[in-house]
Every structure is written in C-alpha cells, then in structure tokens.
Scaffold this active site. Structure first.
Site, PDB file in Angstrom:
ATOM      1  N   ALA A  23      -5.351  65.545  32.119  1.00 20.87           N
ATOM      2  CA  ALA A  23      -5.383  66.036  30.744  1.00 20.87           C
ATOM      3  C   ALA A  23      -4.123  66.833  30.422  1.00 20.87           C
ATOM      4  O   ALA A  23      -3.509  66.657  29.362  1.00 20.87           O
ATOM      5  CB  ALA A  23      -6.622  66.899  30.524  1.00 20.87           C
ATOM      6  N   TYR A  24      -3.739  67.701  31.349  1.00 21.76           N
ATOM      7  CA  TYR A  24      -2.548  68.531  31.130  1.00 21.76           C
ATOM      8  C   TYR A  24      -1.304  67.659  31.021  1.00 21.76           C
ATOM      9  O   TYR A  24      -0.494  67.812  30.102  1.00 21.76           O
ATOM     10  CB  TYR A  24      -2.422  69.527  32.276  1.00 21.76           C
ATOM     11  CG  TYR A  24      -1.259  70.489  32.139  1.00 21.76           C
ATOM     12  CD1 TYR A  24      -1.237  71.442  31.131  1.00 21.76           C
ATOM     13  CD2 TYR A  24      -0.194  70.439  33.034  1.00 21.76           C
ATOM     14  CE1 TYR A  24      -0.178  72.327  31.013  1.00 21.76           C
ATOM     15  CE2 TYR A  24       0.866  71.322  32.932  1.00 21.76           C
ATOM     16  CZ  TYR A  24       0.872  72.260  31.920  1.00 21.76           C
ATOM     17  OH  TYR A  24       1.919  73.138  31.797  1.00 21.76           O
ATOM     18  N   ALA A  25      -1.129  66.717  31.950  1.00 24.47           N
ATOM     19  CA  ALA A  25       0.046  65.855  31.923  1.00 24.47           C
ATOM     20  C   ALA A  25       0.057  64.982  30.668  1.00 24.47           C
ATOM     21  O   ALA A  25       1.117  64.751  30.073  1.00 24.47           O
ATOM     22  CB  ALA A  25       0.088  64.989  33.175  1.00 24.47           C
TER      23      ALA A  25
END
Length: 245
Positions: free
Chosen positions: A152-154
């Site tokens: 999700a962060y990437a």
C-alpha cells in the site's frame, strides 16, 4: 509581515525528515512555515530551534488532504513572509501489512494522506509558487525494493512519482522545478518504531555505505533541489538511499 528573499512551506515539518529539512532551509536563509497535522508541540520545537539559530519560522497546522486547510497554510506563508518559493511535501503515513491481510480502511487512509494530500499541496504549489521556485515531493526507495508488507505504501508513492513527473512538464515556462526525493531506510522515530536492534543492524548493513540514512542526509538533498545548484534538475526522482537500491 516580514518580507524575505526566499520562503518555504514544509509539510510534515514536525517529523524527523520534515524537521531536518526545515532547519536546513532556514540555515540557508529561507523563512520557513513548519506544518504539522497532529504534532503542534514538535512543530513549535522546530520553530524554536530555527529562531534560536537566527532564522525565521512559524508553525501552522492542517490536514494535507483538505484543500481549504492547505490554502490557509499557503496564506500563512504569504501573510507572514510575503509569498511562497519552495514547497517541501514530506507529510505522509506508512501503514504496513501483507496485501492479502491489509484492512481496507488503512489502505484508504494511506491513499488519502499520501496521494490526495500530495495532489492537494502540489496543486496549490503549481498555482502559487513564485517564479524561480521549487516543489519537492516525497516518494520512497521501497518502490524499487519490492519489500513484503509495503504494497500500500509503495503504491501510494508510485502515484506520487507519477504526479510529480507529469507536473514538471505541465509547468513549462513557469521557471518552477518539480522533483521527488525517494529516501531509503532513514533513522527517524517512524522508521525505528517497533524494530529490534538486530533488524535495524541488518537493514543498515544492506547499504554499501553500511549505515542507515539520517534526516540530515535527506535534508541535504532537499536543500540542493531548493537552492541555486538544483535549478537544472527538474522532473526527476532522486534516490537518497546510500546505494541500497
């Protein structure tokens, strides 16, 4: 109002990298608006450190994903210092879980802060930063490392990179540079939280330079992009990671 030659807004200025960027810009003579979301005391501490060193700074809060709140943030810079030349957009969150297990509410929060927030601030910067200015968004080296639990962060930072590179081309003729900084593992409270010494040592050893980055390392990259030496660097993602990827 105190009119100065160079004025910066640093979103997430109460954080480790944001605070270091604010202090570094102030040391170069830039007046700084230190933004915070939920950490007013930390933002005021950064302001106190800047002013004690002879610089100019004020703190201002707001939700980066709220256009009205961010418009008010730009108005603080214009009211206090006369305009906006540099926007350093470090504000973001990092919620980690395997993709198959991640709570969709956490995914939505990640996109709201990291993608919508970057879009809102970038849109205002595109409209209000003065000629000769710079917008510096924040990505992450995780976009190239493919580490489990970071999907999700990437993904959110991949979106930041796409927006940044397109906006650099859209601002043709404005003399405003638009770039992204992609730090590697950096010794901030957010990064260190919940990690054992063994894990931290292993991550540090992965870099050819044999250590974690520091917020000050990243702040030097920001200062380069914000300053006269960075005027020919535009539409780029700079990986400030000690060679880890």
């Amino acid at each position: 109002m105190s009119t100065v030659d160079r004025v910066a807004i640093v979103t997430g200025g109460s954080g480790g990298i944001g605070g270091a960027a604010a202090r570094r810009l102030a040391a170069a003579g830039t007046a700084v608006v230190v933004h915070y979301s939920g950490s007013a005391a930390r933002a005021e501490q950064v302001v106190a450190e800047i002013t004690a060193a002879g610089g100019q700074a004020v703190a201002a809060g707001g939700d980066v994903a709220d256009p009205a709140a961010m418009a008010a943030l730009f108005e603080v810079a214009e009211r206090e210092f006369g305009g906006v030349d540099v926007v350093v957009n470090t504000a973001g969150i990092m919620l980690l879980a395997p993709l198959a297990e991640m709570d969709l509410d956490d995914f939505d929060r990640t996109l709201r802060v990291n993608v919508r927030g970057t879009f809102v601030v970038s849109q205002l910067a595109a409209r209000r930063v003065r000629s000769g200015g710079a917008l510096i968004n924040f990505s992450t080296s995780v976009t190239r490392l493919q580490q489990p639990t970071y999907a999700a962060y990437a993904a959110s930072k991949g979106a930041v990179e796409a927006m940044t590179l397109i906006l650099a081309r859209e601002l043709r003729g404005r003399d405003v540079t638009v770039n992204a900084v992609a730090p590697g593992p950096t010794a901030t409270p957010l990064f260190l939280e919940g990690k054992s010494a063994e894990v931290i040592d292993r991550i540090a050893a992965a870099a050819p330079l044999g250590r974690l980055g520091t917020p000050e390392d990243i702040a030097e990259t920001v200062a380069f992009l914000a300053g006269p030496g960075g005027r020919w660097t535009n539409g780029q993602v700079l990986y400030a990671n000690g060679g880890i990827a």
